[in-house]
Design an enzyme around this catalytic site. Structure first.
Site, PDB file in Angstrom:
ATOM      1  CG  HIS B 323      11.601  95.155 -11.157  1.00 30.37           C
ATOM      2  ND1 HIS B 323      12.927  94.973 -10.883  1.00 30.37           N
ATOM      3  CD2 HIS B 323      11.537  96.262 -11.946  1.00 30.37           C
ATOM      4  CE1 HIS B 323      13.636  95.911 -11.491  1.00 30.37           C
ATOM      5  NE2 HIS B 323      12.821  96.712 -12.132  1.00 30.37           N
ATOM      6  N   GLY B 324       8.564  93.079  -8.274  1.00 29.34           N
ATOM      7  CA  GLY B 324       7.218  92.585  -8.018  1.00 29.34           C
ATOM      8  C   GLY B 324       7.213  91.312  -7.216  1.00 29.34           C
TER       9      GLY B 324
END
Lengths: 320, 477
Positions: B323-324
């Site tokens: 996700h990041g």
């Protein structure tokens, strides 16, 4: 044509018709307003102003020139059509619309400053939307942002793009429940405390090398247009550099260059430059609500100085 | 190109109209061109990364199909994995790892410096990388025949409706659809348009409205306390759901109009009664991807229990990292892994508590309780997901449990009231959806009433929507 094909055409067509109808209805709300930015625009396009002396400019004009005091001094009808936060190109466009619907004034007081000749920009864009059919306004705005082109041709586009306050403004106009605005003939004084130290500190931090007054080609073109327009309509033009708090002026590295532009245009008869940027009152903090803007007390004091001087100038010019 | 942009409102009807007008044999080429144009609206040079992924995976798949030699097959799989994950590592994770290493070395008093790459994160890179990896892995596992048509394979990698934010499709599901002729179908078009309309409503009206309040608090975490932090986090829970599920609905609807079925990505996740169920309802295409290509190959739960725990935590940490590139996402993933473990460890204890309290006799109350607990666990994890740093997380969590200092929060505004009303509306819609198919319900309405309903949704998007060019949150992944 079968039913499905008919529906595929009918659904968007009805949507467009509904959108046009809703847009037209909401526009009536803007046109019905008497206060705020829309109220000023409405007075202009209805030809209700017809002032003898017209003040134009941006925020420094709107808050810095007390119309009632000037009227007393000059014994003339004065009106302030300053356009908060907007560049000279839009101020000139508004002036053109004004001249289309109103009697030309004897004189225009154009309040100038460090950023008068900046690149055109539209501040508070919603105020222009109901008047996009005025070609002078539309021409200028369409060069600033494609959104104005879309807003003119796509119904409800502006309502989608702008915050809901824009819709609320229209509804207020339709219902007659407008917020009151403390302005008199376009003069809107401001009374807020100024944290001078903080302001000066911020400017020093943001612009350690000093601040440059913007002088863009677009700005210069708008200035030329203003001069030509006034010459053409035989309107006297007074460029007024209203007071700026002295410590701020010291940050402007090309202040002389900025002032020289207006001085150069001045012929002492039809175009006059009145420079108050370094006036005595510019050293007194109590007259400002921030480094560049006069508060109500400051605007009163400034108008008391400026009014008689303008009167003297007008009398002298008329006598000559 | 953003779905919520004027460009897309022009682009999409043109693409669909010409798609149906073109003879079938040219349609793949038209869609491929449209997909590349769609991507290039964001950045032209970065389309090359898409081309590289496509060519490498096409070649790897084709070569794997030509040989039975397991070593060679494995070699081509490794080539695909290294290329795709290498691109991902450089563009998405390099700076994260370099700054983490630099910080670590500094803490240890060592002098080492890994450089910072000044590169833009390619839009949707995590999505199309995972989509194309699923193809090579499936070919390697002989679950899928290699695709011989390079153009159609390129279209599979870049299909514009789901290119930049999913759903992450599987080749076995999407690729065959490109070889099937889809004629224009009016009911299917209406169905797709309705889904798109609902997606736009969720994104533009709900998510982007809530974003204002969320940014207000999460932008200056030290300023806010108590209920304000709780409300902002709740708003974020609904913002991210509406943002991402809205995008998925638009993608699925857009594809459906052209005759393609894309997998469901969300199934009312906040009605989940456990964290495990939450992950069966949230970002389904990603969680099933991790299940099929990471969790099961690691042995899933068919391994010794300690190893199973490790597998669970590992998969969730990787999911967080997907996700990041920030420690906040890593901790967010680990937290969900921990939730899963905790639910396993406490299963017996919870069963006894339910029995002791006689909750099984009031199933509705029991279900509501489970939903509320699951929701709050997820809500707590969103703090990690949304905060800018772990320091901000700490501030927000401490502040959430301390009173005062919220005078500046715009509680008494029209926008706040509308935001609460929209969340309530969403919950009502989800409750209705759990009993009926709403699309079927609208079809039962007379045409006149149905159209009024659609116009009302359209006008509410216009008047209540936020159109200030806010990007979809999941684009950054």
């Amino acid at each position: 044509m079968n039913q499905n094909a008919r529906d595929m055409i009918a659904f968007p067509v009805i949507f467009v018709i509904l959108s046009l109808a809703v847009q037209a209805y909401l526009m009536e709300g803007f046109y019905a307003r008497r206060s705020g930015d829309f109220g000023e625009w409405n007075r202009i396009v209805r030809g209700e102003i017809n002032a003898d002396i017209l003040i134009t400019g941006a925020s420094r004009a709107q808050a810095g020139m007390d119309v009632s005091l000037l009227e007393e001094d000059l014994n003339k009808d004065v009106y302030n059509i300053a356009l908060l936060g907007n560049s000279l190109a839009l101020q000139v466009a508004r002036l053109k619309v004004y001249l289309k619907y109103n009697r030309p004034p004897e004189a225009i007081v154009q309040v100038v400053g460090r950023n008068t000749l900046r690149k055109p920009r539209a501040y508070n864009p919603g105020q222009f939307i109901p008047y996009l059919n005025e070609k002078e306004i539309y021409q200028t705005l369409s060069g600033i942002s494609k959104h104005f082109i879309l807003a003119r041709y796509f119904p409800l586009y502006s309502f989608a793009l702008l915050s809901h306050d824009f819709t609320v403004d229209a509804v207020q106009g339709l219902t007659g429940r407008e917020d009151t605005v403390d302005c008199y003939k376009g003069y809107c004084p401001v009374n807020i405390d100024w944290n001078k130290e903080e302001d000066v500190k911020t400017v020093k931090r943001l612009y350690p090398q000093g601040l440059k007054g913007q002088m863009t080609e677009e700005g210069k073109a708008a200035l030329n247009e203003l001069v030509q327009l006034c010459r053409q309509k035989r309107i006297r033009l007074f460029f007024v550099y209203a007071p700026v708090y002295y410590q701020f002026n010291e940050f402007v590295v090309n202040l002389d260059e900025v002032r020289a532009i207006y001085r150069k245009l001045s012929d002492g008869r039809d175009i006059v430059f009145m420079d108050y940027s370094s006036a005595e009152m510019a050293r007194q903090e109590k007259y400002f609500y921030n480094s560049q803007h006069l508060n109500q007390l400051g605007s009163i004091e400034f108008s008391k100085i400026f009014g008689p001087e303008l009167k003297q100038l007008l009398t002298r010019i008329e006598e000559n | 190109m953003l779905f919520n942009s004027l460009e897309f409102l022009i682009f999409f009807p043109v693409v669909v109209t010409l798609y149906f007008l073109f003879p079938f044999r040219f349609r793949w080429a038209w869609l491929l061109l449209a997909s590349y144009v769609f991507y290039m609206f964001w950045n032209i040079p970065y389309v090359l990364l898409l081309v590289v992924s496509t060519l490498v995976d096409y070649t790897a798949g084709w070569q794997m199909g030509r040989t039975e030699n397991p070593v060679k097959r494995r070699m081509f799989l490794v080539l695909s994995l290294m290329t795709n994950l290498g691109i991902l590592a450089v563009f998405k994770y390099f700076n994260f790892f370099s700054s983490s290493f630099n910080a670590l070395f500094k803490t240890l008093g060592l002098s080492a410096y890994l450089p910072h790459l000044n590169v833009l994160l390619p839009l949707g890179i995590s999505f199309y990388t995972f989509q194309t990896l699923s193809y090579t892995i499936d070919v390697y596992r002989k679950r899928l025949e290699p695709q011989r048509h390079l153009g159609v394979f390129a279209l599979y990698v870049s299909f514009f409706p789901q290119l930049v934010a999913g759903p992450i499709e599987r080749a076995g599901h999407l690729l065959p659809q490109f070889f099937k002729k889809h004629d224009f179908d009016y009911p299917r078009m209406c169905d797709g348009l309705k889904l798109m309309l609902w997606g736009f409503f969720k994104k533009i009206v709900i998510a982007d409205r809530l974003a204002f309040f969320v940014n207000f608090v999460y932008g200056h975490p030290a300023q806010w306390h108590g209920a304000t932090v709780y409300i902002a986090t709740t708003f974020f829970a609904f913002q991210i759901y509406c943002d991402f599920s809205g995008y998925s609905d638009i993608a699925i609807g857009a594809a459906r109009i052209m005759g393609f079925e894309i997998m469901e990505n969300f199934r009312r996740p906040y009605f989940a009664v456990s964290i495990a169920e939450f992950w069966r309802r949230w970002h389904i295409s990603l969680s099933t991807w991790f299940r099929d290509y990471l969790y099961i190959p690691l042995g899933g739960n068919r391994v010794p229990v300690q190893r199973w725990y490790l597998n669970l935590i590992f998969v969730f940490v990787i999911s967080g990292l997907w996700h990041g590139a920030n420690w906040t996402f890593v901790v967010w993933g680990a937290l969900h892994g921990f939730y899963m473990l905790f639910s396993v460890w406490t299963e017996g204890w919870r069963r006894r508590a339910v029995s002791f309290l006689n909750l099984e006799r009031v199933p509705a109350l029991y279900k509501m309780l489970r939903i509320a607990i699951t929701y709050h666990l997820v809500l707590f994890s969103w703090i990690f997901f949304r905060a800018q740093s772990l320091r901000d997380v700490k501030t927000l969590i401490i502040n959430m449990f301390s009173p005062g200092g919220n005078d500046a929060f715009p509680y008494k505004t029209f926008d706040f009231t509308v935001s609460l009303a929209l969340i309530a509306l969403l919950i009502i819609v989800h409750l209705l959806q759990s009993r009926w198919r709403l699309r079927d319900l609208t079809l039962r309405m007379p045409k006149f009433a149905r159209w009024i309903f659609y116009y009302a949704v359209l006008f509410s998007i216009i008047f209540l929507g936020k159109f200030e060019g806010i990007e979809f949150i999941y684009f950054q992944f």
